[in-house]
Motif scaffolding. Structure first.
Motif, PDB file in Angstrom:
ATOM      1  N   PHE A  60      13.063 -52.687  22.594  1.00 40.88           N
ATOM      2  CA  PHE A  60      12.460 -51.835  21.566  1.00 40.88           C
ATOM      3  C   PHE A  60      13.436 -50.738  21.171  1.00 40.88           C
ATOM      4  N   GLY A  61      13.969 -50.833  19.945  1.00 44.50           N
ATOM      5  CA  GLY A  61      14.925 -49.841  19.456  1.00 44.50           C
ATOM      6  C   GLY A  61      16.330 -50.397  19.491  1.00 44.50           C
ATOM      7  N   VAL A  62      16.927 -50.594  18.315  1.00 38.81           N
ATOM      8  CA  VAL A  62      18.269 -51.201  18.242  1.00 38.81           C
ATOM      9  C   VAL A  62      19.286 -50.146  17.815  1.00 38.81           C
ATOM     10  N   GLY A  63      19.441 -49.052  18.470  1.00 40.16           N
ATOM     11  CA  GLY A  63      20.466 -48.082  18.048  1.00 40.16           C
ATOM     12  C   GLY A  63      21.676 -48.164  18.942  1.00 40.16           C
ATOM     13  N   GLY A  64      22.194 -46.980  19.288  1.00 44.72           N
ATOM     14  CA  GLY A  64      23.355 -46.896  20.176  1.00 44.72           C
ATOM     15  C   GLY A  64      23.089 -47.604  21.491  1.00 44.72           C
ATOM     16  N   LEU A  65      21.881 -47.436  22.035  1.00 49.88           N
ATOM     17  CA  LEU A  65      21.542 -48.088  23.303  1.00 49.88           C
ATOM     18  C   LEU A  65      21.147 -49.548  23.085  1.00 49.88           C
ATOM     19  N   GLY A  66      20.251 -49.753  22.123  1.00 47.52           N
ATOM     20  CA  GLY A  66      19.654 -51.077  21.948  1.00 47.52           C
ATOM     21  C   GLY A  66      20.667 -52.157  21.661  1.00 47.52           C
ATOM     22  N   HIS A  67      21.697 -51.844  20.854  1.00 47.88           N
ATOM     23  CA  HIS A  67      22.644 -52.900  20.493  1.00 47.88           C
ATOM     24  C   HIS A  67      23.409 -53.379  21.721  1.00 47.88           C
ATOM     25  N   LEU A  68      23.530 -52.521  22.728  1.00 47.29           N
ATOM     26  CA  LEU A  68      24.175 -52.936  23.979  1.00 47.29           C
ATOM     27  C   LEU A  68      23.173 -53.598  24.920  1.00 47.29           C
TER      28      LEU A  68
ATOM     29  N   GLU B  61      19.374 -56.985  11.701  1.00 47.00           N
ATOM     30  CA  GLU B  61      20.461 -57.905  11.353  1.00 47.00           C
ATOM     31  C   GLU B  61      21.578 -57.801  12.392  1.00 47.00           C
ATOM     32  N   LEU B  62      21.915 -56.552  12.744  1.00 49.04           N
ATOM     33  CA  LEU B  62      22.932 -56.320  13.785  1.00 49.04           C
ATOM     34  C   LEU B  62      22.477 -56.963  15.096  1.00 49.04           C
ATOM     35  N   ALA B  63      21.189 -56.810  15.416  1.00 44.45           N
ATOM     36  CA  ALA B  63      20.638 -57.382  16.654  1.00 44.45           C
ATOM     37  C   ALA B  63      20.846 -58.894  16.688  1.00 44.45           C
ATOM     38  N   ARG B  64      20.614 -59.555  15.554  1.00 43.94           N
ATOM     39  CA  ARG B  64      20.799 -61.013  15.503  1.00 43.94           C
ATOM     40  C   ARG B  64      22.262 -61.378  15.704  1.00 43.94           C
TER      41      ARG B  64
ATOM     42  N   GLU C 174      17.502 -63.527  19.711  1.00 47.90           N
ATOM     43  CA  GLU C 174      16.990 -64.794  19.201  1.00 47.90           C
ATOM     44  C   GLU C 174      15.852 -64.549  18.199  1.00 47.90           C
ATOM     45  N   PHE C 175      15.059 -63.510  18.463  1.00 45.50           N
ATOM     46  CA  PHE C 175      13.956 -63.142  17.575  1.00 45.50           C
ATOM     47  C   PHE C 175      14.100 -61.677  17.204  1.00 45.50           C
ATOM     48  N   THR C 176      13.664 -61.316  15.976  1.00 52.08           N
ATOM     49  CA  THR C 176      13.618 -59.899  15.601  1.00 52.08           C
ATOM     50  C   THR C 176      12.269 -59.621  14.941  1.00 52.08           C
ATOM     51  N   ILE C 177      11.799 -58.404  15.145  1.00 46.68           N
ATOM     52  CA  ILE C 177      10.519 -57.996  14.558  1.00 46.68           C
ATOM     53  C   ILE C 177      10.689 -56.612  13.937  1.00 46.68           C
ATOM     54  N   ASN C 178      10.320 -56.503  12.661  1.00 47.70           N
ATOM     55  CA  ASN C 178      10.291 -55.189  12.029  1.00 47.70           C
ATOM     56  C   ASN C 178       8.889 -54.603  12.247  1.00 47.70           C
TER      57      ASN C 178
END
Ligand SMILES: [Zn+2]
Ligand SMILES: [Zn+2]
Length: 353
Positions: free
Chosen positions: A188-196, A219-222, A227-231
């Motif tokens: 939950f949360g794809v920022g500085g922490l989430g992307h890692l 998009e960055l997460a993918r 494998e899955f993303t949810i807005n």
């Protein structure tokens, strides 16, 4: 001053003053000032900073958001990376010229039960970079040699900076979550922490679901292996993840209690929820009945140890992780904070000194 056990230091590497971004008062803009370089005490080193990341914790520090507050004036920054230029009395762990990272855990006692059992991050005597010790938002910083971590030569210091907090924190969160191959992991949360976090969960063998409010971040997460993303502005993440069978582990990295509740709601029976983000609003509502009947585990996870950070650097040096970052100058510190607060930064801002 140097003792007989310490290498002499070339005078030109010891600054009298240096530029640093200083918090003078909570909630007020930082100012880039000329500050005095302190004399080094036993076990301390001076580091000439090359790169320093901006973490949400720095913003909370500058605002005095948390129950335990730093005392202004202070210099934030706990993702400082640079070269050692001066050794205090008795320092043997590092040498002048070594590149080191100065993480949040700036000092611990080294002898308490926590310190000797691999939980130095829980030491009651700990001091924190950018909070109780002046941090990395400056041309130089002073650190304790025992608590810096050497950065392998293969790593760009601009990558090493975000790995020093965002990296080690999410790496540890995945470790305590116990992710194993084929586990469904909700980040939950794809920022500085989430992307890692996405990358560490994938390295551990997990199938990753990334949740955020911004499509660009998803998009960055993918790209990074989700494998899955949810807005979460469009769909209820808990319902969506339950439809996939429920998450074995959920990692709460967004600074919003609502996201923590959604992360809880996304778990399958026996699932684990790892609390990592620290929202200024300190309360979350979790039902007791469902927690008991579903055998849910909730774990708080704070940064990581020096060993965890060494492992993070090893993975990066081996080409297993990618750091997404935006490079700025230190005098852009206030606009950078505003951009992070407004969610206008895809991953991490790194100041290049
Ligand atoms: Zn941090
Ligand atoms: Zn201790």
């Amino acid at each position: 001053m140097a003792t007989t056990t310490t290498k002499p230091t070339p005078a030109e590497t010891s600054p009298v003053t240096y530029r640093a971004a200083v918090v003078h008062k909570f909630h007020e803009p930082l100012t880039v000032d000329e500050v005095r370089a302190p004399e080094l005490g036993p076990g301390q080193i001076r580091v000439k900073i090359e790169a320093s990341g901006l973490c949400h914790t720095d913003i909370h520090a500058a605002n005095g958001d948390w129950p335990v507050k730093p005392t202004p004036p202070f210099v934030p920054g706990h993702e400082g990376v640079g070269r050692v230029v001066e050794l205090g009395p008795g320092v043997t762990e590092v040498a002048n010229g070594d590149r080191v990272a100065m993480p949040w855990l700036g000092y611990a006692c080294g002898v308490c039960d926590y310190c000797v059992s691999g939980w130095e991050t829980l030491c009651l005597e700990q001091e924190n970079m950018g909070y109780s010790i002046d941090g990395g938002f400056g041309e130089y910083a002073t650190a304790y040699a025992h608590y810096v971590v050497k950065v392998p030569d293969a790593i760009d210091p601009l990558d090493a900076a975000p790995l020093t907090c965002a990296g080690v924190t999410t790496y540890k969160a995945v470790k305590v979550a116990g992710t194993r191959s084929s586990d469904l992991v909700a980040v939950f949360g794809v920022g500085g922490l989430g992307h890692l976090a996405i990358q560490y969960a994938a390295i551990a063998g997990g199938r990753v679901i990334a949740i955020d409010l911004i499509d660009e971040k998803l998009e960055l997460a993918r790209e990074l292996g989700a494998e899955f993303t949810i807005n979460a502005t469009e769909k209820d993440p808990a319902a969506e993840i339950q439809a996939l069978g429920g998450a074995d582990q959920a990692i709460a990295l967004a600074v919003s209690p609502r996201a923590f509740e959604q992360a809880y709601g996304s778990l399958r029976r026996g699932g684990k929820l790892v609390f990592v983000a620290l929202p200024a609003d300190n309360n979350v509502t979790i039902p007791i009945f469902e927690t008991v009947l579903n055998g849910i585990t909730i774990i708080g996870s704070i940064v990581g140890t020096r060993t965890d950070l060494r492992e993070v650097f090893e993975l990066h040096a081996a080409g297993k992780t990618h750091v997404t970052r935006e490079v700025r100058r230190l005098d852009q510190v206030n606009e950078s904070i505003a951009d992070v607060e407004a969610g206008r930064v895809t991953a991490r801002i790194v100041f290049q000194l």
